[in-house]
Design a protein around this motif. Structure first.
Motif, PDB file in Angstrom:
ATOM      1  N   PRO A 120      -7.550   4.404  13.489  1.00 47.26           N
ATOM      2  CA  PRO A 120      -7.949   3.860  12.226  1.00 47.26           C
ATOM      3  C   PRO A 120      -6.684   3.881  11.294  1.00 47.26           C
ATOM      4  CG  PRO A 120      -8.539   6.389  12.608  1.00 47.26           C
ATOM      5  CD  PRO A 120      -8.334   5.702  13.853  1.00 47.26           C
ATOM      6  N   VAL A 121      -6.343   2.848  10.713  1.00 48.16           N
ATOM      7  CA  VAL A 121      -5.302   2.817   9.796  1.00 48.16           C
ATOM      8  C   VAL A 121      -5.470   2.546   8.521  1.00 48.16           C
ATOM      9  CG1 VAL A 121      -3.678   2.283  12.018  1.00 48.16           C
ATOM     10  CG2 VAL A 121      -4.854   0.464  10.269  1.00 48.16           C
ATOM     11  N   ASP A 122      -4.457   2.972   7.574  1.00 43.78           N
ATOM     12  CA  ASP A 122      -4.911   2.392   6.029  1.00 43.78           C
ATOM     13  C   ASP A 122      -4.630   1.025   5.838  1.00 43.78           C
ATOM     14  OD1 ASP A 122      -5.004   5.273   6.002  1.00 43.78           O
ATOM     15  OD2 ASP A 122      -2.921   5.520   5.113  1.00 43.78           O
ATOM     16  N   ALA A 123      -5.232   0.594   4.679  1.00 40.80           N
ATOM     17  CA  ALA A 123      -5.044  -0.589   3.974  1.00 40.80           C
ATOM     18  C   ALA A 123      -4.682  -0.383   2.934  1.00 40.80           C
ATOM     19  CB  ALA A 123      -6.266  -1.605   4.300  1.00 40.80           C
ATOM     20  N   ILE A 124      -4.601  -1.687   1.904  1.00 41.58           N
ATOM     21  CA  ILE A 124      -4.498  -1.716   0.483  1.00 41.58           C
ATOM     22  C   ILE A 124      -5.344  -2.493  -0.096  1.00 41.58           C
ATOM     23  CG2 ILE A 124      -2.759  -2.012  -1.378  1.00 41.58           C
ATOM     24  CD1 ILE A 124      -0.279  -2.093   0.790  1.00 41.58           C
ATOM     25  N   GLU A 125      -5.878  -2.118  -1.363  1.00 38.23           N
ATOM     26  CA  GLU A 125      -6.630  -3.257  -2.052  1.00 38.23           C
ATOM     27  C   GLU A 125      -5.678  -3.485  -3.162  1.00 38.23           C
ATOM     28  OE1 GLU A 125     -11.109  -2.739  -3.257  1.00 38.23           O
ATOM     29  OE2 GLU A 125      -9.995  -1.856  -4.750  1.00 38.23           O
ATOM     30  N   ALA A 126      -5.512  -4.836  -2.981  1.00 38.73           N
ATOM     31  CA  ALA A 126      -4.387  -5.313  -4.242  1.00 38.73           C
ATOM     32  C   ALA A 126      -5.594  -6.186  -5.183  1.00 38.73           C
ATOM     33  CB  ALA A 126      -3.306  -6.099  -3.710  1.00 38.73           C
ATOM     34  N   ASN A 127      -5.622  -5.799  -6.477  1.00 36.60           N
ATOM     35  CA  ASN A 127      -6.450  -6.788  -7.462  1.00 36.60           C
ATOM     36  C   ASN A 127      -7.738  -7.098  -6.529  1.00 36.60           C
ATOM     37  OD1 ASN A 127      -4.929  -6.187  -9.409  1.00 36.60           O
ATOM     38  ND2 ASN A 127      -4.009  -8.447  -9.537  1.00 36.60           N
ATOM     39  N   GLY A 128      -8.282  -6.058  -5.988  1.00 39.09           N
ATOM     40  CA  GLY A 128      -9.736  -6.193  -5.245  1.00 39.09           C
ATOM     41  C   GLY A 128      -9.451  -7.162  -3.747  1.00 39.09           C
ATOM     42  N   VAL A 129      -8.445  -7.304  -3.383  1.00 41.41           N
ATOM     43  CA  VAL A 129      -8.163  -8.072  -2.107  1.00 41.41           C
ATOM     44  C   VAL A 129      -7.425  -7.205  -1.074  1.00 41.41           C
ATOM     45  CG1 VAL A 129      -7.143  -9.975  -1.155  1.00 41.41           C
ATOM     46  CG2 VAL A 129      -7.924 -10.503  -3.389  1.00 41.41           C
ATOM     47  N   PRO A 130      -8.004  -7.009   0.295  1.00 43.14           N
ATOM     48  CA  PRO A 130      -7.694  -6.134   1.225  1.00 43.14           C
ATOM     49  C   PRO A 130      -6.195  -6.814   1.600  1.00 43.14           C
ATOM     50  CG  PRO A 130      -9.990  -6.613   1.563  1.00 43.14           C
ATOM     51  CD  PRO A 130      -9.616  -7.558   0.570  1.00 43.14           C
ATOM     52  N   VAL A 131      -5.104  -5.658   1.764  1.00 44.80           N
ATOM     53  CA  VAL A 131      -3.908  -6.064   2.140  1.00 44.80           C
ATOM     54  C   VAL A 131      -3.441  -5.180   3.247  1.00 44.80           C
ATOM     55  CG1 VAL A 131      -1.604  -6.430   1.542  1.00 44.80           C
ATOM     56  CG2 VAL A 131      -3.246  -7.214   0.132  1.00 44.80           C
TER      57      VAL A 131
END
Length: 294
Positions: A120-131
């Motif tokens: 498992p790795v982290d992700a980012i949510e940028a203005n609602g969009v996964p990055v």
């Protein structure tokens, strides 16, 4: 052990020769090992997202074949699901693959895809969009925009010329950065909210960033004469820029990046793409993606 079933999602219009050169021997080796491989060619990022989700729903391991844009798109489509994601680095930067130590050598990559365990790795949510890798807003995003608009240059040449144009025309931006509720104001070149330590074709912008710590490393590059900025850019390759007084690193779970200049418009970038304009809110999604990685 039952052989895995893979679906490779490929963008045939972006770096197609590199993608083909990487995928053909990989596909042969996977099939010779008894695995099933379906190859899907996307017509764009929205289509790639749909292909990835369809393959995940079918229980396949989903492979993103290409550079950071394609990897971010395909991996982003799987964020928050139980699907298993595999990265086939076939772009210019391969920054997220570099952070995860994904092997480029075909034999090692095949072994990882066939027998590796998802982590498992982290992700980012940028203005609602996964990055996956990073969100950035400054002269780097403008360079990205210039490269995309280039009519005569392609590949790294377009980005190099686009970056020179961006720096030559740049005037310092006045930022308001809010990290976990604490405000910071500064004047400078860019802000990078980093999950991965690498961005911009191998630049080690956030050397202490980790993809499994539940935090973002937020790198601020303050105003300085242009010659110092170019020095900082050279130092990024080895992470030596952190010794510069113009560079500051904050850490947090959520960051909002805004301009304090009415009427000024500035794009933000994410995994090599340009999803929109400031303001942007980026928050970490801990352990949201299952990736085949060492």
């Amino acid at each position: 052990m039952t052989p895995r079933v893979f679906t490779a999602v490929v963008n045939p219009t972006a770096g197609s020769s590199a993608s083909a050169a990487t995928l053909i021997p990989l596909a042969r080796a996977l099939r010779e090992a008894g695995a099933e491989l379906v190859v899907e060619y996307s017509r764009g990022l929205e289509h790639a997202t749909a292909l990835a989700r369809g393959a995940a729903d079918a229980g396949h391991v989903v492979l993103g074949v290409g550079g950071d844009g394609m990897v971010g798109c395909v991996g982003g489509a799987l964020v928050g699901t139980d699907a298993v994601f595999g990265i086939v680095p076939a772009g210019r930067g391969n920054d997220f693959a570099r952070q995860l130590a994904i092997p480029a050598e075909p034999e090692a990559l095949v072994e990882l895809l066939l027998r590796g365990e998802p982590r498992p790795v982290d992700a980012i949510e940028a203005n609602g969009v996964p990055v996956l890798g990073s969100v950035y807003a400054g002269v780097d995003a403008v360079a990205n925009l210039n490269a995309n608009r280039s009519r005569w240059l392609r590949g790294s040449a377009s980005y190099y010329v686009g970056a020179l144009r961006a720096v030559a025309a740049w005037r310092p931006a006045h930022y308001r950065i809010t990290v976990d509720g604490a405000e910071h104001r500064f004047r400078g070149y860019t802000v990078i909210a980093a999950n991965s330590g690498y961005y911009g074709f191998g630049r080690h912008v956030a050397p202490d960033a980790s993809v499994d710590d539940g935090l973002l490393d937020i790198v601020l590059i303050r105003h300085a004469p242009r010659w110092i900025f170019f020095t900082v850019m050279r130092e990024l390759e080895e992470g030596r820029h952190l010794n510069r007084p113009q560079v500051e690193v904050l850490r947090g779970r959520e960051v909002r990046i805004e301009l304090e200049e009415p009427g000024r418009v500035l794009p933000y970038g994410a995994d090599g793409e340009l999803p929109g304009e400031l303001p942007v809110t980026a928050r970490v999604l801990p352990g949201a993606l299952r990736v085949l990685a060492p």
